[in-house]
Design a protein around this motif. Sequence first.
Motif, PDB file in Angstrom:
ATOM      1  N   LYS A 305      -9.262  -5.838   5.628  1.00 47.52           N
ATOM      2  CA  LYS A 305      -8.662  -4.545   5.934  1.00 47.52           C
ATOM      3  C   LYS A 305      -7.454  -4.682   6.858  1.00 47.52           C
ATOM      4  O   LYS A 305      -6.511  -3.881   6.791  1.00 47.52           O
ATOM      5  CB  LYS A 305      -9.706  -3.610   6.547  1.00 47.52           C
ATOM      6  N   ALA A 306      -7.480  -5.690   7.728  1.00 50.89           N
ATOM      7  CA  ALA A 306      -6.323  -5.936   8.593  1.00 50.89           C
ATOM      8  C   ALA A 306      -5.125  -6.365   7.754  1.00 50.89           C
ATOM      9  O   ALA A 306      -3.990  -5.930   7.991  1.00 50.89           O
ATOM     10  CB  ALA A 306      -6.658  -7.005   9.629  1.00 50.89           C
ATOM     11  N   ARG A 307      -5.374  -7.221   6.759  1.00 49.67           N
ATOM     12  CA  ARG A 307      -4.283  -7.663   5.873  1.00 49.67           C
ATOM     13  C   ARG A 307      -3.756  -6.489   5.056  1.00 49.67           C
ATOM     14  O   ARG A 307      -2.542  -6.334   4.857  1.00 49.67           O
ATOM     15  CB  ARG A 307      -4.789  -8.780   4.952  1.00 49.67           C
ATOM     16  N   GLN A 308      -4.670  -5.647   4.595  1.00 48.00           N
ATOM     17  CA  GLN A 308      -4.251  -4.485   3.810  1.00 48.00           C
ATOM     18  C   GLN A 308      -3.459  -3.501   4.659  1.00 48.00           C
ATOM     19  O   GLN A 308      -2.509  -2.870   4.168  1.00 48.00           O
ATOM     20  CB  GLN A 308      -5.484  -3.808   3.202  1.00 48.00           C
ATOM     21  N   ALA A 309      -3.795  -3.390   5.938  1.00 43.33           N
ATOM     22  CA  ALA A 309      -3.057  -2.496   6.830  1.00 43.33           C
ATOM     23  C   ALA A 309      -1.599  -2.944   6.952  1.00 43.33           C
ATOM     24  O   ALA A 309      -0.680  -2.104   6.926  1.00 43.33           O
ATOM     25  CB  ALA A 309      -3.721  -2.463   8.209  1.00 43.33           C
ATOM     26  N   ILE A 310      -1.377  -4.233   7.093  1.00 35.17           N
ATOM     27  CA  ILE A 310      -0.008  -4.759   7.167  1.00 35.17           C
ATOM     28  C   ILE A 310       0.729  -4.456   5.866  1.00 35.17           C
ATOM     29  O   ILE A 310       1.894  -4.033   5.872  1.00 35.17           O
ATOM     30  CB  ILE A 310      -0.028  -6.275   7.419  1.00 35.17           C
ATOM     31  N   ASN A 311       0.062  -4.672   4.755  1.00 35.85           N
ATOM     32  CA  ASN A 311       0.683  -4.437   3.448  1.00 35.85           C
ATOM     33  C   ASN A 311       1.073  -2.968   3.269  1.00 35.85           C
ATOM     34  O   ASN A 311       2.111  -2.649   2.686  1.00 35.85           O
ATOM     35  CB  ASN A 311      -0.269  -4.881   2.340  1.00 35.85           C
ATOM     36  N   TYR A 312       0.248  -2.051   3.776  1.00 39.47           N
ATOM     37  CA  TYR A 312       0.581  -0.627   3.713  1.00 39.47           C
ATOM     38  C   TYR A 312       1.773  -0.288   4.614  1.00 39.47           C
ATOM     39  O   TYR A 312       2.610   0.555   4.271  1.00 39.47           O
ATOM     40  CB  TYR A 312      -0.621   0.221   4.144  1.00 39.47           C
ATOM     41  N   ALA A 313       1.846  -0.930   5.779  1.00 38.71           N
ATOM     42  CA  ALA A 313       2.790  -0.511   6.810  1.00 38.71           C
ATOM     43  C   ALA A 313       4.242  -0.873   6.504  1.00 38.71           C
ATOM     44  O   ALA A 313       5.158  -0.159   6.903  1.00 38.71           O
ATOM     45  CB  ALA A 313       2.386  -1.126   8.146  1.00 38.71           C
ATOM     46  N   LEU A 314       4.471  -1.961   5.781  1.00 43.39           N
ATOM     47  CA  LEU A 314       5.817  -2.527   5.700  1.00 43.39           C
ATOM     48  C   LEU A 314       6.692  -1.871   4.640  1.00 43.39           C
ATOM     49  O   LEU A 314       6.245  -1.583   3.524  1.00 43.39           O
ATOM     50  CB  LEU A 314       5.728  -4.027   5.425  1.00 43.39           C
ATOM     51  N   ASP A 315       7.960  -1.705   5.008  1.00 45.73           N
ATOM     52  CA  ASP A 315       9.013  -1.359   4.060  1.00 45.73           C
ATOM     53  C   ASP A 315       9.704  -2.670   3.698  1.00 45.73           C
ATOM     54  O   ASP A 315      10.523  -3.195   4.460  1.00 45.73           O
ATOM     55  CB  ASP A 315      10.003  -0.386   4.699  1.00 45.73           C
ATOM     56  N   LEU A 316       9.350  -3.229   2.542  1.00 40.04           N
ATOM     57  CA  LEU A 316       9.813  -4.568   2.188  1.00 40.04           C
ATOM     58  C   LEU A 316      11.290  -4.594   1.805  1.00 40.04           C
ATOM     59  O   LEU A 316      11.949  -5.627   1.961  1.00 40.04           O
ATOM     60  CB  LEU A 316       8.947  -5.131   1.061  1.00 40.04           C
ATOM     61  N   GLU A 317      11.818  -3.487   1.341  1.00 40.08           N
ATOM     62  CA  GLU A 317      13.260  -3.435   1.076  1.00 40.08           C
ATOM     63  C   GLU A 317      14.041  -3.577   2.383  1.00 40.08           C
ATOM     64  O   GLU A 317      15.091  -4.233   2.427  1.00 40.08           O
ATOM     65  CB  GLU A 317      13.615  -2.138   0.361  1.00 40.08           C
ATOM     66  N   GLU A 318      13.525  -2.991   3.437  1.00 39.73           N
ATOM     67  CA  GLU A 318      14.150  -3.121   4.758  1.00 39.73           C
ATOM     68  C   GLU A 318      14.058  -4.558   5.255  1.00 39.73           C
ATOM     69  O   GLU A 318      15.009  -5.090   5.841  1.00 39.73           O
ATOM     70  CB  GLU A 318      13.470  -2.165   5.742  1.00 39.73           C
ATOM     71  N   VAL A 319      12.927  -5.197   5.023  1.00 34.88           N
ATOM     72  CA  VAL A 319      12.755  -6.600   5.414  1.00 34.88           C
ATOM     73  C   VAL A 319      13.765  -7.479   4.670  1.00 34.88           C
ATOM     74  O   VAL A 319      14.427  -8.340   5.267  1.00 34.88           O
ATOM     75  CB  VAL A 319      11.312  -7.073   5.132  1.00 34.88           C
TER      76      VAL A 319
END
Length: 524
Positions: A305-319
């Motif tokens: 769930k911690a890994r999934q939380a990171i995946n939800y949080a990120l805007d990968l286009e911005e990265v």
Amino acid sequence: MKYKRTILLVIYLGVILSLLACNSEEDATNDNNQEDQNGKNILTVAYDNKPPGLDPHITTATITKDFTSPIFETLVALDSELEPQPMLAEEWEISEDGKTYTFKLREGVKFHNGKEMTSEDVIASYDKWVEVSSLGKSNFADATFEAEDDYTVVMQLPERNTVTLIALSNTIQYLAIMPKEIVDNAGADGVTEYVGTGPYEVKEWRADQYLHLKKFEDYQPLSTPADGFAGKKEVLVDELHLEIVDDASTRVAGLISGQYDMATLLPYDDYDRLENDPNITVYTPDNGFAMMVFNKKHGFFSDVKARQAINYALDLEEVLLAAYSSEKFAAPSHALVPEIQTSFYREEGIDRYNQKDIEKAKELLDEIGYDGEEIVFLVSRAYEDHYNAAVSVQQQLKEVGINVKLDVYDWATLLTHREDETAWDMFATGFSYEPHPLNNIWLDSATQYPGWTNSPEIDSFIEQIRTAASPEEASDYFGELQDEFYNYLPLVKYGDTKNIHATRSNIKGYDYSLSHVFWNVSKE
């Protein structure tokens, strides 16, 4: 008398200035034309980083492959279409049940030490490779490899493995063939003598400075056309100097001045400048994909769930924009293979890529009771894209309330540090796309790649793909594997990326179909 002295002084100064100008011109000529050094034609490459070692059996570092591929060769080599072709094995036969591979070796092939390559060298190299390499362990832990005679070796598999030839010809952590006596003396850190059958042999190796290679006079090239890592390898310069130049601005300046004939991993901000220089040829090959890997064995991210939380949080286009400056050099993509790899490209998982759902991320963090503990993110400024992406991730996760600390190391130190499961939570890296997706060693539990994937579901799909009866069946299983990847999340893939490399315009024959290929390259 004073007038005469003034004239003599002017003449004297003129002579001195002329001599200085001649010396400057000579120095510039020596910088720009290294053929003059001892009468040798030298190709000088400014490399972005130092390899962690020169034993290709051990490390997954791409830079080790680049430094050693002119030295060592494999039984089977990949062409530019990622198809296995003969190299040290001139031919092979596969049994009807797909379990037995018989390789006929080329006769008369010499190692750099003058010894002829035979089955005993192949067997010794294979045994070491399976023992120490993630790729060998995951594919051939239960296989046998035995000599039938001096020029015939037989691989016996416990069951059909559709990845066999691709794994044997893989370019990362590859099965380099070495003399048996050198393999037998290898320690835990690998071989200490670098003797292969390749077109170049080692002249001098200084681990933090350079690798200098010279033409192997007894090299016996194939007669088939050069194609990727396969076919004819012709040495068209006397020496190949791979110089470790970790400062990107120095690589750019040296390339422009002519100090370097080629330079790797150049800054994205310098693209227009280099592209508009008539003395420079710029290459922007597909690099693979950038990512951050979770430590799933210890600490915060052992909870999915911690890994999934990171995946939800990120805007990968911005990265991607932070890391690569422009969409010319990076593109969002959910898939674990490039779109051109049609046999395995699948849509599964696209709904869980780049979700940008901060509220869902916070909800998951509340479920697992995150209380602001520090998350250690390993990164290296040796690759500025890795670092810039990590800074973007750090800033975005701060908005969700996650406390990320960047631990910055040189690349070789990071590779060592990531082996300690208690020392980090995430690390930044990138991977080239593999000729077969199962060669991605971070997928398979058996490889024990740092991050320590341990998913029985993924492992089951891997086995089904390996033993599939048809390409269509293998593709369907891979779709299910990719779906499970987005459930389990061993890592977060940012997107697909390109690199910038460049040569002086007098360098001919340079090929980047798979990687840096330094044979068949001439310097006019």
